[in-house]
Each structure stands twice: as C-alpha cells, then as structure tokens.
Design a protein around this motif. Structure first.
Motif: not given
Length: 492
Positions: A328-338
């Motif tokens: 349910f989208s928990q434990g999922v992240v977007k890394a935006k930069d290094s």
C-alpha cells in the motif's frame, strides 16, 4: 454437525456431555456408518498418536472422510519435532518468562486440559499453547537454562490423567464443547459451509471496507454459507470452519500468516494461502520471479551493501527504493538526488540485507487487474494522489490528499497487453485472489507488483459487477471446499 469423541476403550470416557457422541476407535475406523457421515468434528482422545497407531489412523482417516479431526495429523507431526516446537513458540518467550519467573525449580511440567490448567495463574500460557498445538490434552515440559525454555510438548494419554485432576478435566471439557460452535447450532438447517472472514476492526486502510464485508456476508448466506467475522483472538477456533478468507493486510511476520499457515495445514480452503503470502509480500522474490519468466517490469536491481554504489549509474536519479515487505505504498520511497539516495539506502539496508531499486516511471494512473482462479475478475485505474507520485500519500495533510481517484473499467476497454501481462504475472504465483498493478507506457505494460490481498471495496472495485463480484469470489471458495471433499472421498 456431529461431535464425536473417539477413545480406545469406552471406559476411557465414561461421561455424558450434551450433543457429544462417544465411540471406540475400532468402531470409528471400521463401521461404515461413520465412513458415510458428511459433516463431523472428531475429538481424538486415543491413548497414543504414534505413527501408524490406531490414534494416528483416527485423525488420518477423519481427514480422508472430510471430517475435522482434533488433533490433525499435521499437529501430531509438529508435536514430535523439538525444532518445530521451538520455532512455533518463539513468540511466547516473554509470556513464558513472565508466567514461570517466580518458580525456583529447574524444571516444570504444565498439564493442559482443553486449553486450561487447574491453576488459574497458568491460564493465559495454557490458552496460547493450546492455540498453537490444538489437541485436547497436552503436557508441556519446561527447563530452566538462564531462562525458561519449552523443551517439549506432547499429548497426554487419557489414561494418564491423575485421578484428582479428573473433576477439573470434565469441567473444562463441558465448557470447551459448550463454548465452541462445533455443533453448528448457529448455522441453521440450510447452511452447509462454515466461512471465517479474518478482519481487524481497528485497521485504518483494510482491504475491504465495512460495506464490502457486508456484501460478502450476504452473498455467502445466499449460497449456503454460515459466515462469521473473526479476529486475531480467534486463532483457536479455526477448526470450526471449512474456509478462511483473510480481509486484513497480510505480512509474513504477522498473525495473518500464522492464521493462513494453520488453516492450510488443517485442510481448510484459504484465501490468501500462506504460499501466496510468502511470494507476494516479498518484493525481492517477485522481482526475481518476474524477471526469470520474462514478464516486463521497470528496470530493476536487487540492492545490497556491495553494489549500492552502482544504483545511481544503473537506475538514474530520481529512482524508487522498496523495502522487501512493502505494501500500500508504505516502505516505498523516491530518491530525488544523490545525497537522498545514500540516506535512504543507509536506512533501508539496516533492516534488510536486500532491497529493491527501480527506475522511476511516472504515470497518471496504475492499472489494477483483479484475478482469481487464473481468470480476470475486475479492472481498475488507480490515479495518483493529488500532487504526489504514488496512489497513496501517507503524508497528505488533508483526507482528500491521501488517496487518488479510481475508475472501474470494463474488460473490453482494457488494452490487451495490460490484461495479458497481468494474467501471466498472477499465474506465476498460484490460483488464488490477486491484484496485479501495472503501468502502461507507450503501449507496453510493466508489472509493478502482484498483491496477494487486493482491495475489494464497495464503491470501487465492484462498480461493474456490483454484488456479482462478491458472489464470484465466494463461488470459487465454495468450489474449492467441494473439490477438497471429493478428493478426500476418492483417496479413501
């Protein structure tokens, strides 16, 4: 449903309990009158459950006849293995230490009669052990080695119960039979199947909302089911039912998996079955499985401490990182930069040796194809939450910002590649109830994940089929119950 106590000799249980029939082992094994009984609970009080003993065959043939034996053959096998005993009871360690902490001896024997003990202070521990090893009479042996350890747990032969314990045993037995719905008194004459639906009343985002659960109950009752909502506190009651339908979010390190495992071992029909839970809830497994089967997925890598420096080079920035057991989208992240990528990797790799990294593939919506028995059941578009890149935004400040819109779509409007890819992915898992999430990009379909516990909400997934959606799922469960009974009959 008949309740039958089976003993080696009539004198072993010379007690009358309302609605409880007592027969000797030879009669149960050889008399065709018992072979032909359609619905029965068998309480095996034979003196021995040793392999190929008469007691062993009581439970074995009860299962073959479609009866429900207590203990089951699986429980008999579990009791014989110290390794399984320790593995199953590891979660009880805190309770064991608390309950036995005041004892000064180096060993302790706990007698459990129908889930109870003559001393009240051991009541909670007895209940939990009986939940895990469902046999009428149990003897748990504990030893002290820096802390209390359950060394073994075994069945107590009925003729080995001390005479001064018999008055307690009979009281507990009467309470046990009266409390449990083994007789089917609540069912009514027209109900021939017992279905348990496992729910968590306090879950904020359950797989089915209250209205959907009511639709399941109504559909089941119209098909001859007695339907009951159960919770995690009803583990010991699983043998009362023919099937278990899990409608709370599943996880391996969770009571939902324990329920599925126990029900599956006892011969119940289970949706979701424990194998599907194991396969679907681990994203590392799914990535490997889908890749090997050449099912299209976004560019993916399995990340560990030795290849973490290659993530940016392989997947680019931004990229998506997933914990193996995310849902349910928990434990999922977007890394935006290094820098953000390294911070997220530091945090995730502490909890798991392996995590999933995927190329960021933004879309306005994800397809969800519901599948059961390897056939499509419904199709939905789940739109991204307002101003967010996922369907769910758990950091949304307003309720309307937490979840995106949805749209249920007729199959004829679903692109063939989406439907075909979803079926192929789900069929790799099994023949249960699954929800396959897919991104459609430039005419191609990419599987994001396969869910073993897909949402079935009134007002969303049921917009096309209406109440037929609930009926279709329960028809499948009913067919599985019938098939199980036919297989047992054929084997016998």
């Amino acid at each position: 449903m008949r309740k039958i106590v089976v003993v080696d000799y009539p004198k072993d249980w010379d007690v009358a309990i309302e609605d409880v029939e007592v027969v000797d082992v030879q009669t149960y094994l050889t008399d065709t009158a018992y072979t032909d009984i359609k619905n029965a609970r068998i309480f095996n009080l034979c003196r021995s459950y040793r392999y190929q003993s008469a007691g062993y065959y009581v439970s074995l043939l009860a299962e073959a006849r479609g009866h429900k034996p207590i203990p089951s053959v699986a429980t008999m096998q579990d009791l014989k293995s110290p390794t399984i005993v320790r593995a199953i009871t590891v979660e009880l360690n805190e309770l064991i230490q608390k309950t036995l902490g005041s004892l000064r001896s180096k060993s302790f024997t706990l007698s459990i009669y129908f889930g109870q003990n003559v001393a009240k202070k051991y009541e909670k521990l007895c209940k939990h052990l009986h939940d895990l090893f469902q046999a009428p009479l149990l003897r748990a042996q504990f030893v002290y080695k820096d802390e209390w350890v359950l060394q073994s747990i075994s069945a107590i032969p009925i003729n080995d119960v001390p005479e001064h314990h018999w008055r307690y045993l009979l009281r507990y037995a009467k309470s046990y039979f009266a409390r449990h719905r083994f007789s089917g008194a609540k069912i009514g004459r027209n109900k021939i199947y017992d279905l348990a639906i496992l729910v968590d009343p306090d879950e904020k985002e359950p797989p089915s909302n209250k209205k959907a659960l009511q639709h399941f109950v109504e559909a089941g009752e119209g098909m001859g089911f007695y339907v009951e909502m159960i919770t995690k506190d009803d583990y010991r009651r699983l043998p009362e039912f023919d099937a278990l339908f899990i409608r709370e979010t599943t996880s391996v390190n969770h009571h939902t998996y324990k329920f599925a495992r126990k029900a599956y071992a006892d011969g119940l029909v289970v949706i979701d079955d424990p194998i599907s839970i194991l396969r679907c809830t681990n994203k590392v497994y799914l990535a490997e499985l889908l890749t090997k089967a050449k099912v299209p997925i976004p560019k993916t890598m399995i990340i560990h401490k030795d290849n973490r420096e290659l993530v940016e080079q392989e997947l680019g920035i931004p990229c998506v990182l997933k914990k193996p057991d995310s849902s349910f989208s928990q434990g999922v992240v977007k890394a935006k930069d290094s820098a953000g990528l390294q911070r997220e990797l530091d945090e995730m790799l502490v909890d798991s040796e392996l995590i999933i990294g995927q190329e960021f593939t933004p879309t306005d919506f994800d397809w969800r194809i519901g599948i059961m028995d390897k056939q499509p059941l419904y199709a939905c578009k789940y739109y991204m939450a307002k101003g967010h890149w996922q369907i769910y935004n758990w950091n949304g400040k307003k309720k309307n910002d937490t979840e995106g819109d949805h749209e249920t779509v007729p199959f004829e409007e679903v692109p063939f590649v989406v439907l075909h890819t979803a079926i192929k992915a789900a069929n790799l898992i099994g023949n249960g109830l699954y929800g396959v999430d897919i991104k459609e990009i430039d005419g191609k379909a990419y599987v994001i994940e396969v869910n073993d516990n897909p949402s079935i909400d009134a007002g969303c997934e049921d917009q096309i089929l209406k109440k037929e959606l609930y009926t279709a799922i329960l028809k499948s469960i009913k067919k599985r119950i019938d098939d199980n009974k036919n297989v047992r009959t054929d084997e016998y």
